[in-house]
Design a protein around this motif. Structure first.
Motif, PDB file in Angstrom:
ATOM      1  N   UNK A 128       0.827  -1.212   0.000  1.00  0.00           N
ATOM      2  CA  UNK A 128       0.000   0.000   0.000  1.00  0.00           C
ATOM      3  C   UNK A 128       0.856   1.255   0.000  1.00  0.00           C
ATOM      4  N   UNK A 129       1.871   1.295   0.862  1.00  0.00           N
ATOM      5  CA  UNK A 129       2.696   2.494   0.979  1.00  0.00           C
ATOM      6  C   UNK A 129       3.555   2.722  -0.261  1.00  0.00           C
ATOM      7  N   UNK A 130       3.831   1.678  -1.039  1.00  0.00           N
ATOM      8  CA  UNK A 130       4.690   1.799  -2.220  1.00  0.00           C
ATOM      9  C   UNK A 130       3.904   2.055  -3.502  1.00  0.00           C
ATOM     10  N   UNK A 131       2.588   1.837  -3.471  1.00  0.00           N
ATOM     11  CA  UNK A 131       1.795   1.960  -4.689  1.00  0.00           C
ATOM     12  C   UNK A 131       1.535   3.419  -5.033  1.00  0.00           C
ATOM     13  N   UNK A 132       1.798   3.766  -6.273  1.00  0.00           N
ATOM     14  CA  UNK A 132       1.430   5.078  -6.788  1.00  0.00           C
ATOM     15  C   UNK A 132       1.414   5.011  -8.303  1.00  0.00           C
ATOM     16  N   UNK A 133       0.726   5.931  -8.919  1.00  0.00           N
ATOM     17  CA  UNK A 133       0.696   5.986 -10.380  1.00  0.00           C
ATOM     18  C   UNK A 133       2.051   6.460 -10.893  1.00  0.00           C
ATOM     19  N   UNK A 134       2.569   5.751 -11.888  1.00  0.00           N
ATOM     20  CA  UNK A 134       3.846   6.116 -12.490  1.00  0.00           C
ATOM     21  C   UNK A 134       3.561   6.589 -13.914  1.00  0.00           C
ATOM     22  N   UNK A 135       3.601   7.885 -14.129  1.00  0.00           N
ATOM     23  CA  UNK A 135       3.231   8.472 -15.408  1.00  0.00           C
ATOM     24  C   UNK A 135       4.406   8.644 -16.360  1.00  0.00           C
ATOM     25  N   UNK A 136       5.581   8.139 -15.978  1.00  0.00           N
ATOM     26  CA  UNK A 136       6.770   8.251 -16.815  1.00  0.00           C
ATOM     27  C   UNK A 136       6.849   7.070 -17.787  1.00  0.00           C
ATOM     28  N   UNK A 137       7.708   7.157 -18.801  1.00  0.00           N
ATOM     29  CA  UNK A 137       7.895   6.006 -19.695  1.00  0.00           C
ATOM     30  C   UNK A 137       8.418   4.782 -18.942  1.00  0.00           C
ATOM     31  N   UNK A 138       7.995   3.599 -19.390  1.00  0.00           N
ATOM     32  CA  UNK A 138       8.453   2.342 -18.806  1.00  0.00           C
ATOM     33  C   UNK A 138       9.572   1.751 -19.653  1.00  0.00           C
ATOM     34  N   UNK A 139      10.271   0.767 -19.090  1.00  0.00           N
ATOM     35  CA  UNK A 139      11.286   0.033 -19.825  1.00  0.00           C
ATOM     36  C   UNK A 139      10.603  -0.952 -20.787  1.00  0.00           C
ATOM     37  N   UNK A 140      11.311  -1.428 -21.786  1.00  0.00           N
ATOM     38  CA  UNK A 140      10.712  -2.387 -22.733  1.00  0.00           C
ATOM     39  C   UNK A 140      10.633  -3.815 -22.204  1.00  0.00           C
ATOM     40  N   UNK A 141      11.087  -4.062 -20.980  1.00  0.00           N
ATOM     41  CA  UNK A 141      11.061  -5.404 -20.402  1.00  0.00           C
ATOM     42  C   UNK A 141       9.634  -5.949 -20.359  1.00  0.00           C
ATOM     43  N   UNK A 142       9.367  -7.128 -20.931  1.00  0.00           N
ATOM     44  CA  UNK A 142       8.005  -7.674 -20.912  1.00  0.00           C
ATOM     45  C   UNK A 142       7.595  -8.160 -19.533  1.00  0.00           C
ATOM     46  N   UNK A 143       6.307  -8.101 -19.262  1.00  0.00           N
ATOM     47  CA  UNK A 143       5.761  -8.621 -18.007  1.00  0.00           C
ATOM     48  C   UNK A 143       5.599 -10.131 -18.153  1.00  0.00           C
ATOM     49  N   UNK A 144       6.209 -10.937 -17.255  1.00  0.00           N
ATOM     50  CA  UNK A 144       6.147 -12.405 -17.394  1.00  0.00           C
ATOM     51  C   UNK A 144       4.718 -12.937 -17.352  1.00  0.00           C
ATOM     52  N   UNK A 145       4.521 -14.092 -17.963  1.00  0.00           N
ATOM     53  CA  UNK A 145       3.186 -14.693 -18.069  1.00  0.00           C
ATOM     54  C   UNK A 145       2.589 -14.980 -16.699  1.00  0.00           C
ATOM     55  N   UNK A 146       3.406 -15.462 -15.742  1.00  0.00           N
ATOM     56  CA  UNK A 146       2.847 -15.806 -14.434  1.00  0.00           C
ATOM     57  C   UNK A 146       2.378 -14.563 -13.688  1.00  0.00           C
ATOM     58  N   UNK A 147       3.047 -13.430 -13.895  1.00  0.00           N
ATOM     59  CA  UNK A 147       2.619 -12.191 -13.255  1.00  0.00           C
ATOM     60  C   UNK A 147       1.323 -11.691 -13.900  1.00  0.00           C
ATOM     61  N   UNK A 148       1.219 -11.819 -15.223  1.00  0.00           N
ATOM     62  CA  UNK A 148      -0.021 -11.436 -15.898  1.00  0.00           C
ATOM     63  C   UNK A 148      -1.194 -12.262 -15.354  1.00  0.00           C
ATOM     64  N   UNK A 149      -0.962 -13.530 -15.142  1.00  0.00           N
ATOM     65  CA  UNK A 149      -2.018 -14.401 -14.608  1.00  0.00           C
ATOM     66  C   UNK A 149      -2.437 -13.937 -13.214  1.00  0.00           C
ATOM     67  N   UNK A 150      -1.459 -13.520 -12.391  1.00  0.00           N
ATOM     68  CA  UNK A 150      -1.795 -13.069 -11.038  1.00  0.00           C
ATOM     69  C   UNK A 150      -2.644 -11.800 -11.076  1.00  0.00           C
ATOM     70  N   UNK A 151      -2.388 -10.931 -12.020  1.00  0.00           N
ATOM     71  CA  UNK A 151      -3.199  -9.716 -12.151  1.00  0.00           C
ATOM     72  C   UNK A 151      -4.634 -10.055 -12.535  1.00  0.00           C
ATOM     73  N   UNK A 152      -4.785 -10.996 -13.461  1.00  0.00           N
ATOM     74  CA  UNK A 152      -6.127 -11.422 -13.875  1.00  0.00           C
ATOM     75  C   UNK A 152      -6.868 -12.048 -12.695  1.00  0.00           C
ATOM     76  N   UNK A 153      -6.164 -12.879 -11.925  1.00  0.00           N
ATOM     77  CA  UNK A 153      -6.780 -13.524 -10.767  1.00  0.00           C
ATOM     78  C   UNK A 153      -7.143 -12.516  -9.678  1.00  0.00           C
ATOM     79  N   UNK A 154      -6.343 -11.463  -9.537  1.00  0.00           N
ATOM     80  CA  UNK A 154      -6.642 -10.435  -8.535  1.00  0.00           C
ATOM     81  C   UNK A 154      -7.982  -9.778  -8.832  1.00  0.00           C
ATOM     82  N   UNK A 155      -8.232  -9.451 -10.096  1.00  0.00           N
ATOM     83  CA  UNK A 155      -9.522  -8.863 -10.461  1.00  0.00           C
ATOM     84  C   UNK A 155     -10.655  -9.845 -10.221  1.00  0.00           C
ATOM     85  N   UNK A 156     -10.440 -11.107 -10.604  1.00  0.00           N
ATOM     86  CA  UNK A 156     -11.484 -12.121 -10.458  1.00  0.00           C
ATOM     87  C   UNK A 156     -11.834 -12.338  -8.989  1.00  0.00           C
ATOM     88  N   UNK A 157     -10.852 -12.258  -8.107  1.00  0.00           N
ATOM     89  CA  UNK A 157     -11.102 -12.472  -6.682  1.00  0.00           C
ATOM     90  C   UNK A 157     -12.057 -11.445  -6.095  1.00  0.00           C
TER      91      UNK A 157
END
Length: 324
Positions: free
Chosen positions: A116-145
């Motif tokens: 909670x204390x570390x979360x904030x909107x980051x409006x700057x450009x991101x690196x080109x590093x792809x988000x791993x598949x397992x992390x993408x799955x966790x984000x989808x599951x977070x919404x579903x929960x």
């Protein structure tokens, strides 16, 4: 078994709740202890009549604050039962949390609470590093929960189409002088306790940007610091679009954001395609999903940014009132 929350519980939980996101960082919430329960209320003095005439953004923000409250209470060993819109005649009361059976916090709750204390909107450009598949799955599951869905928009064609919808919506908003004035009112200097300071607003928008940005910032970007050409974009949605659905969406949004933060990801939110009804419907049709889009997010890895300011917890707590 805990039968009532106390003023101490309220103050500790609200310290976490106020870290929730809100449109223009307007912080449209208040909290109170009533009959042993903690209630979250809409603060009408912080409405955004131009950007958010229906109150959608306010309810989303208050839902995100409810999720932080739930986490804080759970980590303290006093989890809560939550009722959304508990009083039919009082729509300003978003939620009521009452004590549930005490239990230790789960590792997942502890991890999300720590984010909670570390979360904030980051409006700057991101690196080109792809988000791993397992992390993408966790984000989808977070919404579903939390009773919502998360659609990941992947690939240059799909992201480009979403970008066109978002830019079209942004142009509609920018043509409205009242909208521009409202954004200006919520653009702050570094000493403010709300709004978006120009120092954390990200680089000023430029014509080549794939996705639009709010005009909070005045700083031009350094040469070669364009935004990532193929961002991971996610659309959060709910089965319906009632006031309760929007509060649910806020809880799901915060769970997704904290899950992303715990995984080391940065996120910025784009509400323009939601702010304009025609664009929102166009987005829904493009996704081919049942339900209603509630927020668009850009997700990736980037340099650490700075959180927007918050009012102090005592400033958003009301004194206890009687049963309605």
């Amino acid at each position: 078994m805990t039968v009532a929350f106390t003023e101490s519980d309220l103050r500790a939980a609200v310290s976490a709740a106020i870290r929730a996101p809100s449109l223009h960082n307007s912080q449209p919430w208040r909290f109170r202890l009533r009959d042993g329960g903690i209630e979250v209320l809409i603060d009408p003095s912080r409405a955004l009549p131009v950007a958010d005439p229906s109150g959608w953004g306010t309810r989303l923000a208050c839902g995100a604050a409810v999720f932080n409250l739930r986490l804080a209470l759970a980590v303290a060993g006093s989890p809560a039962d939550t009722r959304l819109r508990p009083y039919p005649g009082q729509p300003e009361v978003v939620a009521r949390l009452t004590p549930a059976r005490p239990r230790p916090a789960t590792p997942g709750e502890q991890s999300l609470y720590a984010a909670i204390a570390r979360r904030h909107s980051n409006r700057a450009p991101f690196w080109p590093t792809p988000v791993p598949a397992d992390v993408r799955w966790r984000l989808i599951e977070a919404a579903r929960a939390e009773g919502a869905w998360l659609e990941l928009v992947i690939g240059p064609t799909a992201v480009g189409a979403l970008g066109e919808i978002a830019h079209s919506a942004n142009r509609v908003l920018e043509r409205n002088p009242d909208y521009r004035a409202e954004v200006a009112r919520w653009t702050r200097d570094s000493n403010a306790c709300d709004g978006v300071p120009v120092d954390v607003g990200g680089p000023a928008p430029e014509p080549q940007d794939l996705l639009p940005a709010r005009p909070f910032a005045v700083h031009t970007r350094a040469p070669g610091r364009d935004f990532e050409p193929e961002p991971l974009v996610a659309v959060l949605g709910t089965p319906g679009d009632t006031a309760t659905d929007q509060i649910t969406a806020g809880q799901a949004l915060q769970r997704v954001l904290l899950t992303a933060t715990a995984a080391g990801l940065a996120v910025s939110m784009l509400s323009q395609p939601i702010d304009v009804p025609a664009a929102r419907e166009q987005l829904r049709l493009a996704l081919g999903r049942f339900g209603t889009p509630q927020m668009v997010m850009r997700i990736g890895y980037g340099e650490p940014g700075w959180p927007t300011p918050r009012r102090d917890a005592p400033d958003v707590i009301d004194s206890e009132s009687e049963e309605p």
